[in-house]
Scaffold this motif. Sequence first.
Motif, mmCIF file in Angstrom:
data_model
loop_
_atom_site.group_PDB
_atom_site.id
_atom_site.type_symbol
_atom_site.label_atom_id
_atom_site.label_comp_id
_atom_site.label_asym_id
_atom_site.label_seq_id
_atom_site.Cartn_x
_atom_site.Cartn_y
_atom_site.Cartn_z
ATOM 1 N N ALA A 38 -1.485 -12.745 -7.936
ATOM 2 C CA ALA A 38 -1.531 -12.391 -9.363
ATOM 3 C C ALA A 38 -1.330 -13.610 -10.272
ATOM 4 N N GLN A 39 -0.899 -14.740 -9.694
ATOM 5 C CA GLN A 39 -0.813 -15.954 -10.521
ATOM 6 C C GLN A 39 -2.195 -16.498 -10.841
ATOM 7 N N ASN A 40 -3.146 -16.180 -9.981
ATOM 8 C CA ASN A 40 -4.480 -16.763 -10.111
ATOM 9 C C ASN A 40 -5.532 -15.823 -10.673
ATOM 10 N N CYS A 41 -5.167 -14.576 -10.875
ATOM 11 C CA CYS A 41 -6.136 -13.633 -11.434
ATOM 12 C C CYS A 41 -5.366 -12.483 -12.071
ATOM 13 N N GLN A 42 -6.107 -11.661 -12.814
ATOM 14 C CA GLN A 42 -5.522 -10.413 -13.313
ATOM 15 C C GLN A 42 -6.074 -9.281 -12.464
ATOM 16 N N ILE A 43 -5.231 -8.305 -12.218
ATOM 17 C CA ILE A 43 -5.629 -7.214 -11.327
ATOM 18 C C ILE A 43 -5.553 -5.895 -12.090
ATOM 19 N N THR A 44 -6.592 -5.087 -11.975
ATOM 20 C CA THR A 44 -6.489 -3.680 -12.381
ATOM 21 C C THR A 44 -6.837 -2.823 -11.167
ATOM 22 N N LEU A 45 -5.963 -1.900 -10.838
ATOM 23 C CA LEU A 45 -6.214 -1.010 -9.707
ATOM 24 C C LEU A 45 -7.055 0.170 -10.186
ATOM 25 N N VAL A 46 -8.071 0.521 -9.411
ATOM 26 C CA VAL A 46 -8.968 1.611 -9.807
ATOM 27 C C VAL A 46 -8.887 2.712 -8.750
ATOM 28 N N GLY A 47 -8.252 3.824 -9.132
ATOM 29 C CA GLY A 47 -8.085 4.926 -8.178
ATOM 30 C C GLY A 47 -6.946 5.818 -8.618
ATOM 31 N N SER A 48 -6.446 6.612 -7.692
ATOM 32 C CA SER A 48 -5.434 7.588 -8.042
ATOM 33 C C SER A 48 -4.022 6.979 -8.120
ATOM 34 N N ARG A 49 -3.389 7.117 -9.269
ATOM 35 C CA ARG A 49 -2.007 6.652 -9.446
ATOM 36 C C ARG A 49 -1.068 7.396 -8.493
ATOM 37 N N LYS A 50 -1.292 8.706 -8.380
ATOM 38 C CA LYS A 50 -0.430 9.532 -7.525
ATOM 39 C C LYS A 50 -0.505 9.050 -6.067
ATOM 40 N N LEU A 51 -1.692 8.743 -5.636
ATOM 41 C CA LEU A 51 -1.895 8.259 -4.264
ATOM 42 C C LEU A 51 -1.191 6.915 -4.052
ATOM 43 N N LEU A 52 -1.316 6.024 -5.032
ATOM 44 C CA LEU A 52 -0.683 4.709 -4.923
ATOM 45 C C LEU A 52 0.839 4.845 -4.894
ATOM 46 N N GLN A 53 1.349 5.714 -5.754
ATOM 47 C CA GLN A 53 2.803 5.902 -5.775
ATOM 48 C C GLN A 53 3.294 6.489 -4.449
ATOM 49 N N GLY A 54 2.509 7.435 -3.898
ATOM 50 C CA GLY A 54 2.875 8.040 -2.610
ATOM 51 C C GLY A 54 2.908 6.995 -1.509
ATOM 52 N N CYS A 55 1.928 6.126 -1.502
ATOM 53 C CA CYS A 55 1.846 5.069 -0.485
ATOM 54 C C CYS A 55 3.055 4.130 -0.614
ATOM 55 N N TYR A 56 3.351 3.765 -1.851
ATOM 56 C CA TYR A 56 4.492 2.858 -2.106
ATOM 57 C C TYR A 56 5.811 3.494 -1.661
ATOM 58 N N GLN A 57 6.021 4.744 -2.053
ATOM 59 C CA GLN A 57 7.278 5.415 -1.692
ATOM 60 C C GLN A 57 7.416 5.552 -0.179
ATOM 61 N N GLN A 58 6.300 5.819 0.486
ATOM 62 C CA GLN A 58 6.349 6.036 1.928
ATOM 63 C C GLN A 58 6.649 4.745 2.701
ATOM 64 N N LEU A 59 6.120 3.614 2.204
ATOM 65 C CA LEU A 59 6.191 2.387 3.016
ATOM 66 C C LEU A 59 7.193 1.351 2.533
ATOM 67 N N LYS A 60 7.789 1.554 1.348
ATOM 68 C CA LYS A 60 8.595 0.460 0.775
ATOM 69 C C LYS A 60 9.839 0.114 1.601
ATOM 70 N N SER A 61 10.319 1.058 2.379
ATOM 71 C CA SER A 61 11.524 0.744 3.162
ATOM 72 C C SER A 61 11.186 0.007 4.459
ATOM 73 N N GLN A 62 9.928 0.064 4.887
ATOM 74 C CA GLN A 62 9.607 -0.565 6.179
ATOM 75 C C GLN A 62 8.780 -1.838 6.091
#
Length: 354
Positions: A38-62
């Motif tokens: 992200a230092q070298n570019c700007q990022i916009t994610l295109v897709g489901s916010r709910k899906l991204l949040q679910g993925c983050y919550q599921q994997l953030k501890s591991q």
Amino acid sequence: MKTQPSTPNRPHLAVTLGDPAGIGPEVILKALADPAIAQNCQITLVGSRKLLQGCYQQLKSQTAIADPEAFPILDIDLNQEAIALGTGNAASGGASFAYMQEAIARTLAGDYQAIVTGPIAKTCWKAAGHPYPGQTELLAESAQIKRFGMLFVAKSPHSHWTLRTLLATTHIPLRQVPDALTPELLTWKLDLLIECLRQDFGIETPRIAISGLNPHSGENGQLGTEEKDWLIPWIKQQQNIHPQAIIDGPIPPDTLWVKPGQAWFGTATNAHDAYLALYHDQGLIPVKLMAFDKAVNTTIGLPFIRTSPDHGTAFDIAGQGIADCASMKSALWLAAELGSQRMIGGESKTLQSK
Ligand SMILES: NC(=O)c1ccc[n+]([C@@H]2O[C@H](COP(=O)([O-])OP(=O)(O)OC[C@H]3O[C@@H](n4cnc5c(N)ncnc54)[C@H](O)[C@@H]3O)[C@@H](O)[C@H]2O)c1
Ligand SMILES: N[C@H](C(=O)O)[C@H](O)COP(=O)(O)O
């Protein structure tokens, strides 16, 4: 959602999640855990916010994974209930198609310089009523481009040499390959490759190796006649047409890959700048054997940059947290690098902390 304007030399990348039942969201968030991207570019994610949040919550501890809320999200939530991790279907295909459509429309409108695509499943697109051979063809059709190419780019971690492989034909049955290969097709694929090597990779006098089609390039007509009938004369003609390039071939399709294999591991220095393979698996077996975790699928000939990891949806491991994000990371790096180069008018610019 309002998009931010691109800052000088820091291209704005639209990153589509790919099939929501596959590993796309996981490898994207894992790759973005590296703050250097992200230092070298700007990022916009295109897709489901709910899906991204679910993925983050599921994997953030591991595992190391980025919080999706650290990035702008172009939220597209479609029939979430019908999507099950690991099982691609019409709903997941419809969702990944919608992510692409949105990213393409906004990129063509000038919001982004590049699209980095998560992997989709062609069967799921077909089940959703979108029977494209792949994302490449949708991108080209949307941009109204007839001449485009599928180029795989991989930088060796051993020697820092870069393997570049363009496929002359892509997603067609093997049986159709000899008929699809014509001097006309190869002429514009080669022109596109030379232009891309000059414009995007700064190689003014590219050395290009072209594969034969038949075993031992036909063995003077004994094992197949395409080389004798037209490929050899066509290559001689191209050598005259492109005096600023070195064009070798047809090289027997098995031994073609010996030199790049050695260059990849640092035991040869005179490999070609690019390889033109005549069909999908002739080019992608060596690419994925050497560089499955590094290679980037790039669409050339578009009015914007498009990169993607070389792997697919990997439904078999989706949701387990074990997907390797290295190819997605390379896809993000390459899009940022090519984007910043184009923004400063083609001059080479080395990215920070690569
Ligand atoms: N960029 C793209 O959109 C893209 C690229 C290739 C294939 N595909 C599509 O993906 C679908 C599945 O294709 P496939 O099964 O031939 O290939 P695949 O790449 O999805 O999987 C092949 C094998 O590699 C493993 N694998 C893949 N990526 C991995 C990763 N990042 N980390 C760890 N293991 C990984 C998988 O678990 C599987 O065992 C097909 O529909 C195909 O068309 C899409
Ligand atoms: N042929 C590519 C590969 O095997 O990696 C991939 O299927 C590309 O598909 P897209 O056209 O969807 O990028």
